[in-house]
Write a protein that holds these residues in place. Structure first.
Motif, PDB file in Angstrom:
ATOM      1  N   GLY A 185       7.028   5.103   6.374  1.00  0.00           N
ATOM      2  CA  GLY A 185       7.509   5.504   7.686  1.00  0.00           C
ATOM      3  C   GLY A 185       9.005   5.309   7.832  1.00  0.00           C
ATOM      4  N   THR A 186       9.457   5.439   9.073  1.00  0.00           N
ATOM      5  CA  THR A 186      10.876   5.304   9.377  1.00  0.00           C
ATOM      6  C   THR A 186      11.047   4.403  10.591  1.00  0.00           C
ATOM      7  OG1 THR A 186      10.852   7.273  10.773  1.00  0.00           O
ATOM      8  CG2 THR A 186      11.453   7.590   8.461  1.00  0.00           C
ATOM      9  N   ASP A 187      12.259   3.864  10.739  1.00  0.00           N
ATOM     10  CA  ASP A 187      12.564   3.061  11.920  1.00  0.00           C
ATOM     11  C   ASP A 187      13.057   3.977  13.046  1.00  0.00           C
ATOM     12  OD1 ASP A 187      15.207   3.663  11.318  1.00  0.00           O
ATOM     13  OD2 ASP A 187      15.722   1.649  10.661  1.00  0.00           O
ATOM     14  N   ALA A 188      13.497   3.402  14.132  1.00  0.00           N
ATOM     15  CA  ALA A 188      13.930   4.188  15.289  1.00  0.00           C
ATOM     16  C   ALA A 188      15.115   5.089  14.975  1.00  0.00           C
ATOM     17  CB  ALA A 188      14.267   3.266  16.455  1.00  0.00           C
ATOM     18  N   ALA A 189      15.933   4.692  13.999  1.00  0.00           N
ATOM     19  CA  ALA A 189      17.100   5.494  13.603  1.00  0.00           C
ATOM     20  C   ALA A 189      16.765   6.460  12.465  1.00  0.00           C
ATOM     21  CB  ALA A 189      18.239   4.577  13.186  1.00  0.00           C
ATOM     22  N   GLN A 190      15.473   6.604  12.174  1.00  0.00           N
ATOM     23  CA  GLN A 190      14.978   7.496  11.117  1.00  0.00           C
ATOM     24  C   GLN A 190      15.350   7.047   9.708  1.00  0.00           C
ATOM     25  OE1 GLN A 190      12.696   9.895  11.911  1.00  0.00           O
ATOM     26  NE2 GLN A 190      12.928   8.946  13.913  1.00  0.00           N
ATOM     27  N   ASN A 191      15.671   5.774   9.524  1.00  0.00           N
ATOM     28  CA  ASN A 191      15.891   5.221   8.197  1.00  0.00           C
ATOM     29  C   ASN A 191      14.534   4.911   7.581  1.00  0.00           C
ATOM     30  OD1 ASN A 191      18.771   5.113   8.467  1.00  0.00           O
ATOM     31  ND2 ASN A 191      18.476   3.334   9.787  1.00  0.00           N
ATOM     32  N   PRO A 192      14.349   5.214   6.302  1.00  0.00           N
ATOM     33  CA  PRO A 192      13.049   4.926   5.694  1.00  0.00           C
ATOM     34  C   PRO A 192      12.774   3.416   5.639  1.00  0.00           C
ATOM     35  CG  PRO A 192      14.617   5.684   4.042  1.00  0.00           C
ATOM     36  CD  PRO A 192      15.288   5.818   5.366  1.00  0.00           C
ATOM     37  N   LEU A 193      11.532   3.050   5.926  1.00  0.00           N
ATOM     38  CA  LEU A 193      11.136   1.652   5.842  1.00  0.00           C
ATOM     39  C   LEU A 193      10.779   1.309   4.409  1.00  0.00           C
ATOM     40  CD1 LEU A 193       8.808   1.395   8.959  1.00  0.00           C
ATOM     41  CD2 LEU A 193      11.142   0.540   8.744  1.00  0.00           C
ATOM     42  N   THR A 194      11.185   0.131   3.981  1.00  0.00           N
ATOM     43  CA  THR A 194      10.809  -0.397   2.674  1.00  0.00           C
ATOM     44  C   THR A 194      10.366  -1.841   2.877  1.00  0.00           C
ATOM     45  OG1 THR A 194      12.957  -1.333   2.099  1.00  0.00           O
ATOM     46  CG2 THR A 194      12.611   1.013   1.584  1.00  0.00           C
ATOM     47  N   LEU A 195       9.855  -2.444   1.833  1.00  0.00           N
ATOM     48  CA  LEU A 195       9.478  -3.851   1.921  1.00  0.00           C
ATOM     49  C   LEU A 195      10.696  -4.744   2.157  1.00  0.00           C
ATOM     50  CD1 LEU A 195       6.771  -4.043  -0.856  1.00  0.00           C
ATOM     51  CD2 LEU A 195       6.416  -4.026   1.613  1.00  0.00           C
ATOM     52  N   ASP A 196      11.888  -4.239   1.849  1.00  0.00           N
ATOM     53  CA  ASP A 196      13.120  -5.008   2.052  1.00  0.00           C
ATOM     54  C   ASP A 196      13.772  -4.773   3.417  1.00  0.00           C
ATOM     55  OD1 ASP A 196      13.015  -6.198  -0.499  1.00  0.00           O
ATOM     56  OD2 ASP A 196      13.833  -4.388  -1.390  1.00  0.00           O
ATOM     57  N   ARG A 251      13.140 -15.881  16.432  1.00  0.00           N
ATOM     58  CA  ARG A 251      12.668 -16.361  15.137  1.00  0.00           C
ATOM     59  C   ARG A 251      13.695 -15.921  14.114  1.00  0.00           C
ATOM     60  NH1 ARG A 251       8.455 -19.471  14.414  1.00  0.00           N
ATOM     61  NH2 ARG A 251       8.004 -18.434  12.500  1.00  0.00           N
ATOM     62  N   PRO A 252      13.674 -16.485  12.934  1.00  0.00           N
ATOM     63  CA  PRO A 252      14.616 -16.037  11.902  1.00  0.00           C
ATOM     64  C   PRO A 252      14.351 -14.587  11.499  1.00  0.00           C
ATOM     65  CG  PRO A 252      13.601 -18.132  11.302  1.00  0.00           C
ATOM     66  CD  PRO A 252      12.883 -17.632  12.506  1.00  0.00           C
ATOM     67  N   THR A 253      15.399 -13.890  11.112  1.00  0.00           N
ATOM     68  CA  THR A 253      15.259 -12.528  10.601  1.00  0.00           C
ATOM     69  C   THR A 253      14.546 -12.597   9.251  1.00  0.00           C
ATOM     70  OG1 THR A 253      17.242 -11.811  11.757  1.00  0.00           O
ATOM     71  CG2 THR A 253      16.559 -10.494   9.864  1.00  0.00           C
ATOM     72  N   VAL A 254      13.566 -11.723   9.064  1.00  0.00           N
ATOM     73  CA  VAL A 254      12.779 -11.705   7.827  1.00  0.00           C
ATOM     74  C   VAL A 254      12.685 -10.282   7.303  1.00  0.00           C
ATOM     75  CG1 VAL A 254      11.391 -13.725   8.413  1.00  0.00           C
ATOM     76  CG2 VAL A 254      10.612 -11.467   9.092  1.00  0.00           C
ATOM     77  N   GLN A 255      12.225 -10.153   6.080  1.00  0.00           N
ATOM     78  CA  GLN A 255      11.946  -8.838   5.519  1.00  0.00           C
ATOM     79  C   GLN A 255      10.477  -8.505   5.748  1.00  0.00           C
ATOM     80  OE1 GLN A 255      13.125  -9.565   1.454  1.00  0.00           O
ATOM     81  NE2 GLN A 255      15.071  -8.534   1.789  1.00  0.00           N
ATOM     82  N   ILE A 256      10.169  -7.208   5.800  1.00  0.00           N
ATOM     83  CA  ILE A 256       8.791  -6.781   6.001  1.00  0.00           C
ATOM     84  C   ILE A 256       7.878  -7.413   4.961  1.00  0.00           C
ATOM     85  CG2 ILE A 256       7.243  -4.790   5.882  1.00  0.00           C
ATOM     86  CD1 ILE A 256       9.349  -3.168   7.347  1.00  0.00           C
ATOM     87  N   ARG A 257       8.339  -7.524   3.717  1.00  0.00           N
ATOM     88  CA  ARG A 257       7.505  -8.098   2.658  1.00  0.00           C
ATOM     89  C   ARG A 257       7.083  -9.536   2.979  1.00  0.00           C
ATOM     90  NH1 ARG A 257       8.835  -7.091  -2.139  1.00  0.00           N
ATOM     91  NH2 ARG A 257      10.661  -5.814  -1.843  1.00  0.00           N
ATOM     92  N   ASP A 258       7.899 -10.244   3.769  1.00  0.00           N
ATOM     93  CA  ASP A 258       7.598 -11.634   4.100  1.00  0.00           C
ATOM     94  C   ASP A 258       6.501 -11.790   5.142  1.00  0.00           C
ATOM     95  OD1 ASP A 258       9.638 -12.456   2.386  1.00  0.00           O
ATOM     96  OD2 ASP A 258      11.132 -12.464   3.996  1.00  0.00           O
ATOM     97  N   ILE A 259       6.264 -10.756   5.929  1.00  0.00           N
ATOM     98  CA  ILE A 259       5.305 -10.891   7.032  1.00  0.00           C
ATOM     99  C   ILE A 259       4.144  -9.910   6.969  1.00  0.00           C
ATOM    100  CG2 ILE A 259       6.964 -11.940   8.598  1.00  0.00           C
ATOM    101  CD1 ILE A 259       7.330  -9.182   9.896  1.00  0.00           C
ATOM    102  N   LEU A 260       4.145  -9.007   6.023  1.00  0.00           N
ATOM    103  CA  LEU A 260       3.063  -8.028   5.923  1.00  0.00           C
ATOM    104  C   LEU A 260       1.744  -8.699   5.562  1.00  0.00           C
ATOM    105  CD1 LEU A 260       2.712  -5.016   6.299  1.00  0.00           C
ATOM    106  CD2 LEU A 260       3.148  -4.707   3.890  1.00  0.00           C
ATOM    107  N   ASP A 261       1.803  -9.726   4.749  1.00  0.00           N
ATOM    108  CA  ASP A 261       0.617 -10.485   4.372  1.00  0.00           C
ATOM    109  C   ASP A 261       0.633 -11.804   5.141  1.00  0.00           C
ATOM    110  OD1 ASP A 261      -1.493 -11.801   3.203  1.00  0.00           O
ATOM    111  OD2 ASP A 261      -0.616 -11.850   1.191  1.00  0.00           O
ATOM    112  N   THR A 262      -0.319 -11.971   6.069  1.00  0.00           N
ATOM    113  CA  THR A 262      -0.326 -13.179   6.900  1.00  0.00           C
ATOM    114  C   THR A 262      -0.642 -14.432   6.108  1.00  0.00           C
ATOM    115  OG1 THR A 262      -2.658 -12.936   7.495  1.00  0.00           O
ATOM    116  CG2 THR A 262      -1.024 -11.881   8.947  1.00  0.00           C
TER     117      THR A 262
END
Length: 82
Positions: A40-51, A60-71
């Motif tokens: 998918g893409t974010d609000a600015a149409q940038n592609p989403l990646t695990l990074d 909360r601290p800023t994290v990467q998607i890869r850090d929170i996708l798996d609970t």
């Protein structure tokens, strides 16, 4: 839940979000690739990646998607028992 300042103090808000989180995890459990893949893409149409970073403006601290996708990962470290 329309009042974004007061709704987090409402117990219904927590029940609602816990239910969404639970259903998301059930969906992930049906296909293991859903824990290691994003599309998918974010609000600015940038592609989403695990990074891609997730910023919650210092709540909360800023994290990467890869850090929170798996609970069950080290960052979140929780799982549902159902």
């Amino acid at each position: 839940m329309q009042d974004v300042f007061a709704s987090p103090a409402d117990p219904v808000f927590w029940l609602h979000h816990a239910f969404i989180d639970r259903n998301f995890r059930i969906w992930q459990n049906r296909d293991s690739s859903r824990v290691n893949n994003v599309d998918g893409t974010d609000a600015a149409q940038n592609p989403l990646t695990l990074d891609t970073t997730v910023n919650v403006y210092d709540f909360r601290p800023t994290v990467q998607i890869r850090d929170i996708l798996d609970t069950t990962s080290e960052k979140l470290c929780y799982k549902y028992n159902y």
